[in-house]
Design a protein around this motif. Structure first.
Motif, mmCIF file in Angstrom:
data_model
loop_
_atom_site.group_PDB
_atom_site.id
_atom_site.type_symbol
_atom_site.label_atom_id
_atom_site.label_comp_id
_atom_site.label_asym_id
_atom_site.label_seq_id
_atom_site.Cartn_x
_atom_site.Cartn_y
_atom_site.Cartn_z
ATOM 1 N N LEU A 154 -4.083 58.404 -12.881
ATOM 2 C CA LEU A 154 -3.267 58.990 -13.940
ATOM 3 C C LEU A 154 -2.089 58.085 -14.278
ATOM 4 O O LEU A 154 -1.775 57.853 -15.450
ATOM 5 N N LEU A 155 -1.419 57.537 -13.247
ATOM 6 C CA LEU A 155 -0.303 56.622 -13.482
ATOM 7 C C LEU A 155 -0.768 55.348 -14.164
ATOM 8 O O LEU A 155 -0.038 54.771 -14.974
ATOM 9 N N LYS A 156 -1.976 54.907 -13.843
ATOM 10 C CA LYS A 156 -2.514 53.686 -14.444
ATOM 11 C C LYS A 156 -2.733 53.863 -15.942
ATOM 12 O O LYS A 156 -2.479 52.950 -16.732
ATOM 13 N N THR A 157 -3.200 55.031 -16.350
ATOM 14 C CA THR A 157 -3.456 55.267 -17.771
ATOM 15 C C THR A 157 -2.169 55.422 -18.572
ATOM 16 O O THR A 157 -2.141 55.154 -19.768
ATOM 17 N N GLN A 158 -1.078 55.830 -17.886
ATOM 18 C CA GLN A 158 0.173 56.059 -18.607
ATOM 19 C C GLN A 158 0.947 54.774 -18.865
ATOM 20 O O GLN A 158 1.534 54.597 -19.925
ATOM 21 N N SER A 159 0.973 53.841 -17.886
ATOM 22 C CA SER A 159 1.678 52.558 -18.042
ATOM 23 C C SER A 159 3.092 52.757 -18.576
ATOM 24 O O SER A 159 3.469 52.220 -19.631
ATOM 25 N N LEU A 160 3.894 53.524 -17.871
ATOM 26 C CA LEU A 160 5.227 53.897 -18.342
ATOM 27 C C LEU A 160 6.223 52.758 -18.185
ATOM 28 O O LEU A 160 6.132 51.954 -17.262
ATOM 29 N N SER A 161 7.188 52.701 -19.095
ATOM 30 C CA SER A 161 8.313 51.778 -18.968
ATOM 31 C C SER A 161 9.300 52.338 -17.952
ATOM 32 O O SER A 161 9.106 53.434 -17.408
ATOM 33 N N PHE A 162 10.376 51.590 -17.689
ATOM 34 C CA PHE A 162 11.376 52.060 -16.723
ATOM 35 C C PHE A 162 11.949 53.410 -17.149
ATOM 36 O O PHE A 162 12.018 54.348 -16.339
ATOM 37 N N PHE A 163 12.345 53.537 -18.399
ATOM 38 C CA PHE A 163 12.928 54.796 -18.866
ATOM 39 C C PHE A 163 11.886 55.912 -18.896
ATOM 40 O O PHE A 163 12.206 57.079 -18.671
ATOM 41 N N GLY A 164 10.647 55.547 -19.146
ATOM 42 C CA GLY A 164 9.583 56.538 -19.089
ATOM 43 C C GLY A 164 9.386 57.045 -17.675
ATOM 44 O O GLY A 164 9.149 58.249 -17.455
ATOM 45 N N ARG A 165 9.493 56.140 -16.702
ATOM 46 C CA ARG A 165 9.366 56.551 -15.296
ATOM 47 C C ARG A 165 10.541 57.421 -14.885
ATOM 48 O O ARG A 165 10.378 58.375 -14.107
ATOM 49 N N VAL A 166 11.733 57.110 -15.388
ATOM 50 C CA VAL A 166 12.902 57.941 -15.061
ATOM 51 C C VAL A 166 12.703 59.359 -15.584
ATOM 52 O O VAL A 166 12.970 60.339 -14.878
ATOM 53 N N ARG A 167 12.233 59.476 -16.822
ATOM 54 C CA ARG A 167 11.984 60.806 -17.390
ATOM 55 C C ARG A 167 10.917 61.545 -16.589
ATOM 56 O O ARG A 167 11.027 62.760 -16.356
ATOM 57 N N MET A 168 9.897 60.820 -16.161
ATOM 58 C CA MET A 168 8.845 61.441 -15.362
ATOM 59 C C MET A 168 9.395 61.958 -14.038
ATOM 60 O O MET A 168 9.078 63.077 -13.608
ATOM 61 N N TRP A 169 10.260 61.169 -13.391
ATOM 62 C CA TRP A 169 10.795 61.574 -12.090
ATOM 63 C C TRP A 169 11.763 62.745 -12.210
ATOM 64 O O TRP A 169 11.884 63.538 -11.276
ATOM 65 N N PHE A 170 12.430 62.874 -13.321
ATOM 66 C CA PHE A 170 13.270 64.061 -13.514
ATOM 67 C C PHE A 170 12.411 65.325 -13.471
ATOM 68 O O PHE A 170 12.845 66.364 -12.979
ATOM 69 N N ASP A 171 11.185 65.240 -13.983
ATOM 70 C CA ASP A 171 10.260 66.381 -13.910
ATOM 71 C C ASP A 171 9.721 66.564 -12.494
ATOM 72 O O ASP A 171 9.622 67.691 -11.994
ATOM 73 N N LEU A 172 9.379 65.454 -11.838
ATOM 74 C CA LEU A 172 8.773 65.541 -10.513
ATOM 75 C C LEU A 172 9.757 65.995 -9.442
ATOM 76 O O LEU A 172 9.341 66.466 -8.375
ATOM 77 N N LEU A 173 11.054 65.863 -9.685
ATOM 78 C CA LEU A 173 12.064 66.225 -8.690
ATOM 79 C C LEU A 173 12.524 67.670 -8.825
ATOM 80 O O LEU A 173 13.475 68.078 -8.135
#
Length: 314
Positions: A7-26
């Motif tokens: 799933l992470l491979k298909t998303q290929s998120l940028s740094f800010f995209g990863r930050v937004r994702m981690w706000f949800d995961l936390l």
């Protein structure tokens, strides 16, 4: 390759995209999900035909609660959403200007123990699918916790042993020294706890998600990246509150009301530590990449492609 990594491979998120994702995961509410519910959601993530039907909360629950190597549910206390509720208060307590050695050692021991446990629970465990963690590694982890706890409390030990009365020297030992010390010890903690990955190697995958083999170079890169991100996290969490209090103590308001320094330190430490969690987790991608030429020669022979992937861990 585990469904979470796919799933992470298909998303290929940028740094800010990863930050937004981690706000949800936390989100701490994710800790309320039961293990059977997490296993069910993880199974759905691995079902390609249902991938577009899944809701975002289900994917978030899988990414935050399932280990990306073994597919097992991560222990509750060491899941990413539990990092702030558990480690946050301990970090605040460890940054307090203690007057004796015992409380400094106690809080540092709790902090270093939890940091080691979190790193071990969220490590790359691909090599351990064949053989379990060795007793030597467990002893090394215990020694790391003991050493880093004493080293972190060393400024307070110096103050008490040398009976330092100078306010200027005490300020340096309690406010300035802990900043680089926190970063260095956080790096050492992660690097030592996960040192087995650099010795045994970790599994790398090609662009199609097929395992290529065990790579020590990828293991070294994964551990180094995680250790650097943790050093940035703890170094910043120590620097901002301490330097902020030093600055505010020079103002007229704080000179008239010195009792304001303590709550200001506590609130800023908790706030900065919490905000740095998604940032530090996002500095390097969870699904790391390594160039073909950086792999071992025996892996390059049968591997297809120029970029290969590995699970970095937390």
């Amino acid at each position: 390759m585990d469904p979470n990594l796919q799933l992470l491979k298909t998303q290929s998120l940028s740094f800010f995209g990863r930050v937004r994702m981690w706000f949800d995961l936390l989100d701490p509410s994710l800790l309320l999900a039961s293990d059977p519910e997490i296993v069910k959601v993880h199974t759905l993530v691995g079902s390609e035909e249902k991938l577009h039907e899944k809701e975002k909360p289900s994917v978030t629950l899988s990414l935050s609660s399932v280990h990306a190597d073994s597919g097992d549910v991560i222990p509750l206390l060491f899941r990413a959403p539990a990092f702030l509720p558990i480690a946050g208060p301990v970090v605040v307590a460890s940054l307090l200007p203690h007057t004796t050695v015992k409380p400094a050692l106690f809080w540092q021991f709790l902090l270093q123990s939890y940091n080691a446990g979190f790193s071990h629970a969220n490590r790359n465990s691909s090599a351990e699918q064949v053989r379990k963690t060795s007793p030597t590694q467990l002893l090394l982890i215990a020694g790391t916790v003991s050493y880093t706890s004493v080293a972190a409390a060393f400024p307070q030990i110096v103050i008490n042993r040398l009976n330092i009365r100078s306010l200027a020297v005490q300020t340096v030992c309690r406010t300035v020294v802990p900043i680089p010390l926190s970063a260095v010890l956080a790096f050492l903690n992660v690097y030592t706890v996960r040192s087995e990955e650099t010795e045994s190697g970790i599994c790398v995958f090609d662009c199609h998600g097929n395992p290529v083999g065990m790579s020590k170079a990828a293991g070294e890169k994964a551990v180094r990246e995680t250790a650097l991100s943790r050093a940035a996290h703890f170094g910043t969490a120590a620097a901002v509150p301490n330097l902020l209090v030093l600055f505010l103590q020079r103002t007229r308001l704080f000179q008239r009301n010195p009792m304001l320094a303590a709550p200001c330190r506590h609130v800023s430490a908790m706030l900065v530590f919490g905000l740095m969690i998604p940032v530090s987790f996002s500095i390097f991608p969870q699904l790391g990449t390594i160039k073909r030429e950086n792999l071992e020669a025996e892996l390059q022979v049968g591997a297809i492609g120029t970029d290969f992937f590995y699970h970095r861990g937390l």
